[in-house]
Scaffold this motif. Structure first.
Motif, PDB file in Angstrom:
ATOM      1  N   THR A   7       6.524   2.306   4.425  1.00 32.80           N
ATOM      2  CA  THR A   7       5.453   2.981   5.136  1.00 32.80           C
ATOM      3  C   THR A   7       4.959   4.160   4.305  1.00 32.80           C
ATOM      4  OG1 THR A   7       6.487   2.416   7.238  1.00 32.80           O
ATOM      5  CG2 THR A   7       4.827   4.158   7.282  1.00 32.80           C
ATOM      6  N   TRP A  54      -0.704   9.922  10.490  1.00 31.16           N
ATOM      7  CA  TRP A  54      -1.213   8.620  10.049  1.00 31.16           C
ATOM      8  C   TRP A  54      -0.109   7.890   9.312  1.00 31.16           C
ATOM      9  CZ3 TRP A  54      -1.591   6.776   5.056  1.00 31.16           C
ATOM     10  CH2 TRP A  54      -2.397   5.651   4.861  1.00 31.16           C
ATOM     11  N   GLU A  56       0.728   3.762   7.336  1.00 29.16           N
ATOM     12  CA  GLU A  56       0.229   2.447   6.926  1.00 29.16           C
ATOM     13  C   GLU A  56       1.393   1.696   6.294  1.00 29.16           C
ATOM     14  OE1 GLU A  56      -3.670   2.099   4.714  1.00 29.16           O
ATOM     15  OE2 GLU A  56      -2.273   1.792   3.049  1.00 29.16           O
TER      16      GLU A  56
END
Length: 85
Positions: A7, A54, A56
């Protein structure tokens, strides 16, 4: 066999600064940054508490680190735009 998921993440520190990093276990890494578990970056130690803004997923460590490096090169307004979606 479980394939570890990497991540890439951005944190907001208590002083308003942004921190970008990579981790395999995001929950544990966030606890480390906040001082609940041993570890965490020196940068975030004096800027607690931190909050996840945030994240991803990345296929592997290499791609996660490349994405992290690219994000770190962005100016702050572009990082905030990324967080905003």
């Amino acid at each position: 066999m479980v394939i570890p998921v990497w991540t890439v993440y951005i944190l907001r520190c208590a002083d308003g600064s942004l921190y970008t990093g990579v981790a395999r276990d995001m929950e544990k890494r966030l606890r480390q940054h906040n001082g609940e578990v041993v570890g965490g970056a020196r940068y975030t130690r004096g800027r607690r508490p931190v909050a996840l803004l945030w994240s991803e997923s990345a296929a592997d460590r290499s791609s996660a680190q490349r994405r992290e490096a690219a994000i770190k090169r962005l100016p702050r307004p572009q990082k905030l735009a990324l967080v905003a979606g």
